[in-house]
Design an enzyme around this catalytic site. Structure first.
Site, PDB file in Angstrom:
ATOM      1  N   HIS A  56     -28.469 -29.001 -58.798  1.00 55.78           N
ATOM      2  CA  HIS A  56     -29.069 -30.341 -58.760  1.00 55.78           C
ATOM      3  C   HIS A  56     -29.141 -30.883 -57.336  1.00 55.78           C
ATOM      4  O   HIS A  56     -29.250 -32.087 -57.140  1.00 55.78           O
ATOM      5  CB  HIS A  56     -28.250 -31.299 -59.629  1.00 55.78           C
ATOM      6  CG  HIS A  56     -27.998 -30.808 -61.016  1.00 55.78           C
ATOM      7  ND1 HIS A  56     -29.023 -30.532 -61.891  1.00 55.78           N
ATOM      8  CD2 HIS A  56     -26.854 -30.512 -61.678  1.00 55.78           C
ATOM      9  CE1 HIS A  56     -28.513 -30.097 -63.043  1.00 55.78           C
ATOM     10  NE2 HIS A  56     -27.194 -30.070 -62.935  1.00 55.78           N
ATOM     11  N   HIS A 218     -31.089 -29.801 -66.901  1.00 54.46           N
ATOM     12  CA  HIS A 218     -30.810 -28.366 -67.041  1.00 54.46           C
ATOM     13  C   HIS A 218     -31.940 -27.696 -67.812  1.00 54.46           C
ATOM     14  O   HIS A 218     -31.788 -26.615 -68.360  1.00 54.46           O
ATOM     15  CB  HIS A 218     -29.499 -28.141 -67.791  1.00 54.46           C
ATOM     16  CG  HIS A 218     -28.379 -28.938 -67.255  1.00 54.46           C
ATOM     17  ND1 HIS A 218     -28.076 -30.203 -67.700  1.00 54.46           N
ATOM     18  CD2 HIS A 218     -27.507 -28.673 -66.260  1.00 54.46           C
ATOM     19  CE1 HIS A 218     -27.047 -30.669 -67.018  1.00 54.46           C
ATOM     20  NE2 HIS A 218     -26.684 -29.763 -66.142  1.00 54.46           N
TER      21      HIS A 218
END
Lengths: 332, 332
Positions: A56, A218
């Site tokens: 991320h 995700h």
């Protein structure tokens, strides 16, 4: 799978080694256990720690530094860090004023930070935890009981970080972090999936004219598969979903974050920003602060998310306060 | 083609409208003719203007602001702006101290800025032009006589911008820009091509295990097609190409820029940075400043470039000087 890597097993270690090499003035990197810690932490300040699965970036290591996080604990890609490195990071940056954990709401992260907090308490460290669950897309999800924590996390880290930096006590920093976490609302759209290095395959499959509306960071499913529409229609739908969850109030002031998922050209984020600002303006919401770019990503996913945070004088002042990290850097 | 756009013909206009909406404190946008101009330009300062085809964001509009550019003139995607908007931008920001054009070396850009300079001279404006051609990959290229201008452009804009901001006269700003342009060396690698909105097709085709070594920022061919290797091997080859062109000197100090092409995860750029810093360090080059991220992109291309700029005290001081733009922002 086309990636600029050497070995899927070394992606996290080599990436944070690079982060450490590029920003030696700001942070230092520990590889075993794995965490990133701020250099020159202001003594006696409440320590802020965040972490979670990697993939991320710049979250979280890119937000370590003056006015934001004191440490970040990256797990493997899309995998929670274990309690051990969280405890090690806590020991490294805690100096008596207490510690705030900022945790995205994923089951593994919540459990492992909870265990770490219990272990740190045995050292006599006062640890509080704020869970971020700003994603309005779905109630529960693949890795989540309750809502997912997504791009609003960066706002919690910045604003709580500023409160700690100005010398607020733990109670106050915790209160402010909770306020931001409770107020931030986000939702995302995915066009092209990320590919996890270990598996080498796309996190999901979409047809050439399909998008995932309400995507997670995700690549988890959101609300529905839809046809790809003009971005204005997508922005309208995202804003409507946020409005449904927390109705906009005419006359309010807000921060608007248009976040890229890692593989989205900046030009497209600005096209989306333009529409989001127009729509919010038409609803009487004044956008007084904004942020556009890749802040909470999902590897090379093509997509975007919108986060709206209603501001008041206190939050605006803390947002504006100086920050010096790898990924956010400004002065008042 | 999956893009967050409304209409390929409105990509540039809507994107810079978003840039203007998000950064009203820094810049303003003119749509007809199309340019981005700095708000609150320091009076009597040399004006810096750059521009070129769109699709390389944040270049150039993201670098308009205090300590960097006074105006940016975006053409359509991968298409030079015509002289008219360049002249309009020149009139908008020039106030007698002279103007420096910073032009990437592409035939259309060079011609159109040249014509604009002639037209501006009719107004009595002293216009100088510095052409950036930092890409060591190829001697001539698809759109170029001579080397291409790539990521080194951001270093020219930052350092010359700081010189103008501190009050240097046009001769001095021009001299410094030329020094940076002459010293910066870059080369890039492409893994996945960009897709131009108008055409809807990939700029080039690569097999699943193939890369373009020495890629241009419009997806132009470089030196050769190669097999995808571990990133360390790619970085070594890029550094070797730069070294061959301008041999590294042990004991020198340098700025290292690892630039993403738009679709590359930040984690991968840091893996590449790590290796580049190691290799340069082993050659005795001290990396004293660094920059890692998406600065000169090619839409959603997956790839990276490395730029090495040898520094001296003057250039380091100017690099460190405060800057306040949408995409680069710091204080000393």
């Amino acid at each position: 799978m086309k990636k600029l890597i050497n070995d899927p097993r070394r992606v996290v270690a080599e990436s944070i080694a690079g982060l450490g090499a590029a920003h030696q003035d700001i942070l230092s990197v520990s590889l075993e256990p794995t965490y990133v810690a701020r250099r020159n932490k202001t003594p006696g300040k409440v320590a802020l720690i965040s972490g979670g699965g990697s993939g991320h970036e710049p979250l979280h290591g890119g937000f370590v530094g003056f006015g934001m996080l004191d440490a970040a604990v990256p797990g493997e890609v899309f995998t929670s860090p274990t309690p051990d490195p969280i405890v090690a990071a806590t020991r490294a940056v805690s100096d008596g004023a207490g510690v705030l954990y900022i945790v995205k709401n994923y089951t593994g992260d919540v459990l492992n930070f909870e265990t770490a907090a219990e272990l740190a308490a045995l050292d006599g460290t006062d640890v509080r935890t704020v869970v971020v669950d700003d994603d309005v897309a779905v109630k529960d999800s693949l890795y989540t009981a309750g809502r997912r924590g997504v791009a609003g996390t960066v706002l919690v880290e910045k604003i709580a970080g500023a409160a700690a930096e100005r010398g607020d006590a733990l109670d106050s920093v915790e209160r402010i972090a909770r306020r931001v976490a409770a107020s931030a609302r986000s939702m995302g759209v995915g066009l092209v999936p990320p590919i996890v290095p270990h598996s080498g395959v796309a996190s999901f499959e979409l047809a050439e004219d399909e998008i995932e509306f309400g995507i997670g960071i995700h690549g988890e499913p959101g609300r529905q598969r839809r046809r790809l529409e003009p971005v204005d229609a997508l922005v309208d739908a995202v804003i409507a979903a946020i409005d449904e969850d927390a109705p906009f109030v005419a006359g309010s002031e807000a921060l608007l974050l248009v976040n890229g998922m890692g593989g989205t050209p900046l030009s497209e984020l600005y096209i989306a920003y333009r529409r989001a600002a127009e729509v919010l303006g038409a609803r009487g919401v004044r956008i007084v602060r904004s942020l556009v770019g890749n802040y909470v990503t999902s590897l090379e996913m093509h997509g975007f998310s919108i986060t709206v945070l209603v501001l008041d004088d206190e939050l605006t002042t803390l947002w504006d306060a100086p920050v010096h990290t790898a990924a956010l850097r400004w002065r008042s």
